[in-house]
Design a protein around this motif. Structure first.
Motif, PDB file in Angstrom:
ATOM      1  N   THR A 166       0.220  -0.638   9.607  1.00  0.00           N
ATOM      2  CA  THR A 166       0.560  -1.932  10.201  1.00  0.00           C
ATOM      3  C   THR A 166       1.911  -2.473   9.758  1.00  0.00           C
ATOM      4  O   THR A 166       2.389  -3.450  10.325  1.00  0.00           O
ATOM      5  CB  THR A 166      -0.491  -2.996   9.829  1.00  0.00           C
ATOM      6  OG1 THR A 166      -0.465  -3.185   8.406  1.00  0.00           O
ATOM      7  CG2 THR A 166      -1.878  -2.591  10.256  1.00  0.00           C
ATOM      8  N   TYR A 170      -4.917  -1.902  17.712  1.00  0.00           N
ATOM      9  CA  TYR A 170      -5.183  -1.440  16.331  1.00  0.00           C
ATOM     10  C   TYR A 170      -6.677  -1.240  16.132  1.00  0.00           C
ATOM     11  O   TYR A 170      -7.126  -0.246  15.569  1.00  0.00           O
ATOM     12  CB  TYR A 170      -4.614  -2.491  15.368  1.00  0.00           C
ATOM     13  CG  TYR A 170      -4.775  -2.183  13.896  1.00  0.00           C
ATOM     14  CD1 TYR A 170      -4.129  -1.111  13.296  1.00  0.00           C
ATOM     15  CD2 TYR A 170      -5.557  -3.012  13.078  1.00  0.00           C
ATOM     16  CE1 TYR A 170      -4.262  -0.848  11.941  1.00  0.00           C
ATOM     17  CE2 TYR A 170      -5.691  -2.767  11.718  1.00  0.00           C
ATOM     18  CZ  TYR A 170      -5.035  -1.677  11.160  1.00  0.00           C
ATOM     19  OH  TYR A 170      -5.177  -1.436   9.811  1.00  0.00           O
ATOM     20  N   HIS A 201     -11.720  -1.120   1.789  1.00  0.00           N
ATOM     21  CA  HIS A 201     -10.644  -1.223   2.790  1.00  0.00           C
ATOM     22  C   HIS A 201     -11.201  -0.927   4.180  1.00  0.00           C
ATOM     23  O   HIS A 201     -10.920  -1.616   5.136  1.00  0.00           O
ATOM     24  CB  HIS A 201      -9.532  -0.237   2.413  1.00  0.00           C
ATOM     25  CG  HIS A 201      -8.213  -0.506   3.065  1.00  0.00           C
ATOM     26  ND1 HIS A 201      -7.160   0.363   2.985  1.00  0.00           N
ATOM     27  CD2 HIS A 201      -7.770  -1.539   3.809  1.00  0.00           C
ATOM     28  CE1 HIS A 201      -6.118  -0.133   3.655  1.00  0.00           C
ATOM     29  NE2 HIS A 201      -6.479  -1.289   4.166  1.00  0.00           N
ATOM     30  N   TYR A 261      -6.828   4.194   0.267  1.00  0.00           N
ATOM     31  CA  TYR A 261      -6.756   5.338   1.172  1.00  0.00           C
ATOM     32  C   TYR A 261      -7.457   6.557   0.542  1.00  0.00           C
ATOM     33  O   TYR A 261      -7.223   7.693   0.951  1.00  0.00           O
ATOM     34  CB  TYR A 261      -5.302   5.694   1.500  1.00  0.00           C
ATOM     35  CG  TYR A 261      -4.562   4.642   2.296  1.00  0.00           C
ATOM     36  CD1 TYR A 261      -5.070   4.169   3.501  1.00  0.00           C
ATOM     37  CD2 TYR A 261      -3.347   4.139   1.846  1.00  0.00           C
ATOM     38  CE1 TYR A 261      -4.386   3.206   4.234  1.00  0.00           C
ATOM     39  CE2 TYR A 261      -2.649   3.182   2.576  1.00  0.00           C
ATOM     40  CZ  TYR A 261      -3.178   2.723   3.773  1.00  0.00           C
ATOM     41  OH  TYR A 261      -2.495   1.783   4.501  1.00  0.00           O
ATOM     42  N   HIS A 308       0.899  -1.175   0.000  1.00  0.00           N
ATOM     43  CA  HIS A 308       0.000   0.000   0.000  1.00  0.00           C
ATOM     44  C   HIS A 308       0.928   1.213   0.000  1.00  0.00           C
ATOM     45  O   HIS A 308       0.851   2.049   0.884  1.00  0.00           O
ATOM     46  CB  HIS A 308      -0.853   0.051   1.259  1.00  0.00           C
ATOM     47  CG  HIS A 308      -1.573  -1.210   1.647  1.00  0.00           C
ATOM     48  ND1 HIS A 308      -2.953  -1.285   1.667  1.00  0.00           N
ATOM     49  CD2 HIS A 308      -1.138  -2.432   2.060  1.00  0.00           C
ATOM     50  CE1 HIS A 308      -3.331  -2.503   2.092  1.00  0.00           C
ATOM     51  NE2 HIS A 308      -2.251  -3.218   2.329  1.00  0.00           N
ATOM     52  N   GLN A 354      -7.056 -11.664   9.252  1.00  0.00           N
ATOM     53  CA  GLN A 354      -5.857 -11.063   9.867  1.00  0.00           C
ATOM     54  C   GLN A 354      -5.978 -10.962  11.389  1.00  0.00           C
ATOM     55  O   GLN A 354      -5.038 -11.287  12.112  1.00  0.00           O
ATOM     56  CB  GLN A 354      -5.603  -9.657   9.290  1.00  0.00           C
ATOM     57  CG  GLN A 354      -4.366  -8.986   9.881  1.00  0.00           C
ATOM     58  CD  GLN A 354      -4.226  -7.513   9.490  1.00  0.00           C
ATOM     59  OE1 GLN A 354      -5.170  -6.893   9.007  1.00  0.00           O
ATOM     60  NE2 GLN A 354      -3.052  -6.957   9.696  1.00  0.00           N
ATOM     61  N   HIS A 372      -2.473 -12.401   4.646  1.00  0.00           N
ATOM     62  CA  HIS A 372      -2.423 -12.351   6.122  1.00  0.00           C
ATOM     63  C   HIS A 372      -2.645 -13.753   6.694  1.00  0.00           C
ATOM     64  O   HIS A 372      -1.715 -14.428   7.061  1.00  0.00           O
ATOM     65  CB  HIS A 372      -3.423 -11.357   6.735  1.00  0.00           C
ATOM     66  CG  HIS A 372      -3.067  -9.931   6.547  1.00  0.00           C
ATOM     67  ND1 HIS A 372      -2.022  -9.330   7.178  1.00  0.00           N
ATOM     68  CD2 HIS A 372      -3.632  -8.977   5.771  1.00  0.00           C
ATOM     69  CE1 HIS A 372      -1.953  -8.057   6.821  1.00  0.00           C
ATOM     70  NE2 HIS A 372      -2.921  -7.815   5.955  1.00  0.00           N
ATOM     71  N   ASP A 426       3.878  -5.670   2.512  1.00  0.00           N
ATOM     72  CA  ASP A 426       2.671  -5.001   3.009  1.00  0.00           C
ATOM     73  C   ASP A 426       2.951  -3.536   3.329  1.00  0.00           C
ATOM     74  O   ASP A 426       2.263  -2.934   4.147  1.00  0.00           O
ATOM     75  CB  ASP A 426       2.110  -5.739   4.249  1.00  0.00           C
ATOM     76  CG  ASP A 426       0.666  -5.344   4.569  1.00  0.00           C
ATOM     77  OD1 ASP A 426       0.027  -4.689   3.722  1.00  0.00           O
ATOM     78  OD2 ASP A 426       0.184  -5.687   5.670  1.00  0.00           O
ATOM     79  N   HIS A 476      -7.735  -9.455   1.842  1.00  0.00           N
ATOM     80  CA  HIS A 476      -7.130  -9.357   3.177  1.00  0.00           C
ATOM     81  C   HIS A 476      -7.998 -10.238   4.069  1.00  0.00           C
ATOM     82  O   HIS A 476      -9.121  -9.865   4.422  1.00  0.00           O
ATOM     83  CB  HIS A 476      -7.166  -7.919   3.685  1.00  0.00           C
ATOM     84  CG  HIS A 476      -6.111  -7.029   3.112  1.00  0.00           C
ATOM     85  ND1 HIS A 476      -6.123  -6.592   1.816  1.00  0.00           N
ATOM     86  CD2 HIS A 476      -4.998  -6.495   3.682  1.00  0.00           C
ATOM     87  CE1 HIS A 476      -5.062  -5.810   1.622  1.00  0.00           C
ATOM     88  NE2 HIS A 476      -4.365  -5.735   2.735  1.00  0.00           N
ATOM     89  N   TYR A 507     -11.045  -5.901   2.383  1.00  0.00           N
ATOM     90  CA  TYR A 507     -10.611  -6.231   3.747  1.00  0.00           C
ATOM     91  C   TYR A 507     -11.814  -6.831   4.461  1.00  0.00           C
ATOM     92  O   TYR A 507     -12.785  -6.129   4.755  1.00  0.00           O
ATOM     93  CB  TYR A 507     -10.119  -4.949   4.429  1.00  0.00           C
ATOM     94  CG  TYR A 507      -9.466  -5.132   5.782  1.00  0.00           C
ATOM     95  CD1 TYR A 507      -8.927  -6.350   6.195  1.00  0.00           C
ATOM     96  CD2 TYR A 507      -9.360  -4.051   6.667  1.00  0.00           C
ATOM     97  CE1 TYR A 507      -8.315  -6.479   7.435  1.00  0.00           C
ATOM     98  CE2 TYR A 507      -8.744  -4.173   7.903  1.00  0.00           C
ATOM     99  CZ  TYR A 507      -8.228  -5.391   8.283  1.00  0.00           C
ATOM    100  OH  TYR A 507      -7.625  -5.517   9.514  1.00  0.00           O
ATOM    101  N   ARG A 527       1.790   7.238  10.451  1.00  0.00           N
ATOM    102  CA  ARG A 527       0.982   6.882  11.637  1.00  0.00           C
ATOM    103  C   ARG A 527       1.901   6.598  12.822  1.00  0.00           C
ATOM    104  O   ARG A 527       1.621   5.730  13.644  1.00  0.00           O
ATOM    105  CB  ARG A 527       0.091   5.680  11.303  1.00  0.00           C
ATOM    106  CG  ARG A 527      -0.783   5.926  10.050  1.00  0.00           C
ATOM    107  CD  ARG A 527      -2.259   5.903  10.323  1.00  0.00           C
ATOM    108  NE  ARG A 527      -2.732   4.582  10.665  1.00  0.00           N
ATOM    109  CZ  ARG A 527      -3.036   3.642   9.771  1.00  0.00           C
ATOM    110  NH1 ARG A 527      -2.940   3.895   8.476  1.00  0.00           N
ATOM    111  NH2 ARG A 527      -3.466   2.469  10.167  1.00  0.00           N
TER     112      ARG A 527
HETATM  113  O1  NIG Z   1      -2.537  -5.014   5.106  1.00  0.00           O
HETATM  114  N1  NIG Z   1      -5.368  -4.918   7.016  1.00  0.00           N
HETATM  115  C1  NIG Z   1      -5.694  -3.972   6.321  1.00  0.00           C
HETATM  116  N2  NIG Z   1      -4.898  -3.284   5.529  1.00  0.00           N
HETATM  117  C2  NIG Z   1      -3.540  -3.028   5.774  1.00  0.00           C
HETATM  118  C3  NIG Z   1      -3.362  -2.020   6.822  1.00  0.00           C
HETATM  119  C4  NIG Z   1      -3.761  -0.722   6.393  1.00  0.00           C
HETATM  120  C5  NIG Z   1      -3.570   0.351   7.422  1.00  0.00           C
HETATM  121  O2  NIG Z   1      -3.634   0.117   8.651  1.00  0.00           O
HETATM  122  O3  NIG Z   1      -3.369   1.474   6.956  1.00  0.00           O
HETATM  123  C6  NIG Z   1      -2.754  -4.285   6.053  1.00  0.00           C
HETATM  124  O4  NIG Z   1      -2.322  -4.572   7.176  1.00  0.00           O
END
Ligand code: NIG
Ligand code: FE
Length: 396
Positions: free
Chosen positions: A321, A93, A176, A143, A73, A244, A264, A316, A241, A213, A80
């Protein structure tokens, strides 16, 4: 006219071909390239007669397929690090996401940035991956979370490919998280994604695949099903996704749609693994997110192996994350945290990563007809690529 554009000799080659066990090692090898494709590879003494426009002796260096980062991504605004601190002080999280932070905070920062600003921020990330031997990168949207901003992200990802020697594959990840303006109206957002965004993205040819997701803090299996149906109608392959933070049946859902991959998988059940086994989906392991979130539950690697599910490894790279702009580090983490062997780590960032992008016929191994995406390493054996930590070994 020469038979080959380039002939590499005096090399050691790890073909990573699926048809042979192990690394597919060839000592004292030669590799010929013509028109950007591999024209011949094998023992130097068996090289057929031919003329090369240019010949390079590699002095015993190892050649592997160039690496492929099949899950990133890396186009995003802001960072963050504040949430990183909050998590170290005890917040989870999920808590942060439910309070309007998490993915949504990156959405706010990404929406505020112009395409040019996003491009400038992402380019060094692409260059960092390229500097460690990566030649293909998948980049997800996710995003933007509205029509204009998701398209902006995909456009930026495509431009990154045009501006560098790196091949970029784009994935629409509009599902997402539920954007703030659709709070308590997630189904309406899913309708927007299926009825407006997806057709527009498909019409513009901006995405190679569609991701979602599936998680308690994101979308339910029925909502993802809707997105996947819409993607399939438009002829786009899907990925997910999955599982996870909890077992949401993500692996089964991905399998049902013949997904390219399920990613994941920390909480995937035995039934989920079995479903994946029959489907051809690749299990993409993301140890950077596991590490960063301080997860303790590991993906069911032994079961995935037993069931013959192909294993890929990816960075990732994302601000929430997995703030890890290094596929070599992902390999290192996959070996230490998930006990993948060095061979699995290399296969997972070459052959199986190509498969996770639907590119298995085109790249990911050093075989005749494949793209001449080659990494040259200063190592004594390719197992070292998962072994060394933070040691640059790319020769060219
Ligand atoms: O691959 N799990 C969801 N999406 C992302 C995290 C995206 C984020 O927290 O900005 C991932 O971990
Ligand atoms: Fe991800």
């Amino acid at each position: 006219m020469a038979d080959w554009d380039l002939l590499l000799t005096n090399a050691r080659v790890a073909t990573m071909a699926a048809s042979v066990p192990g690394y597919g090692e060839v000592e004292d090898a030669a590799l010929a390239i013509s028109g950007g494709r591999i024209a011949w590879v094998g023992r130097r003494e068996e090289l057929p007669q031919g003329e090369a426009a240019k010949t390079l002796s590699l002095e015993g260096r190892w050649l592997t397929p160039a690496l492929i980062d099949c899950h990133t991504h890396l186009v995003f605004g802001g960072d963050r690090s504040g949430e990183f601190e909050q998590r170290l002080e005890g917040a989870s999280y999920e808590d942060i996401a439910r309070a309007g932070g998490g993915i949504m905070s990156t959405v706010r920062a990404t929406r505020e940035m112009s395409a040019d600003e996003l491009f400038a921020a992402a380019l060094p990330r692409v260059q960092a991956l390229a500097a460690e031997g990566v030649a293909t990168i998948e980049i997800k949207s996710g995003y933007g979370l509205d029509v204009d901003n998701e398209i902006k992200m995909l456009d930026v990802a495509r431009r990154l490919g045009e501006a560098s020697a790196i091949a970029i594959r784009t994935t629409l990840l509009a599902a997402h998280t539920v954007p703030a303006e659709y709070r308590d109206k997630a189904d309406d957002y899913i309708d927007l994604v299926c009825d407006e965004l997806l057709p527009e993205v498909a019409a513009r040819g901006l995405a190679d695949a569609v991701d979602a997701y599936c998680e308690s803090i994101a979308f339910t299996a029925p909502q993802v099903t809707k997105v996947f149906r819409a993607a399939k109608r438009l002829g786009l392959p899907v990925k997910l996704h999955a599982d996870q933070l909890s077992d949401g049946g993500g692996a089964e859902l991905a399998a049902r749609f013949s997904a390219l991959s399920a990613d994941h998988l920390e909480y995937t059940s035995s039934a989920g693994v079995k479903a994946m086994a029959g489907s051809g989906a690749v299990a993409v392991l993301l140890p950077g997110a596991f590490l960063t979130l301080g997860e303790t539950r590991k993906p069911p690697v032994d079961e995935l192996r037993q069931q013959g599910v192909p294993l890929a490894v990816a960075s990732d790279c994302n601000p929430g994350t997995s703030p890890i702009c290094s596929l070599r580090n992902a390999m290192m983490l996959a070996s230490r945290l998930f006990r993948l062997t060095p061979l699995e780590c290399l296969a997972g960032t070459t052959r199986e990563a190509a498969r996770a992008l639907g590119l298995a016929d085109d790249r990911g191994t050093l075989e005749v007809g494949k793209r001449a995406d080659i990494a040259v390493w200063d190592v004594e054996h390719p197992r070292e690529l998962a072994y060394w930590i933070g040691t640059p070994q790319l020769a060219e």
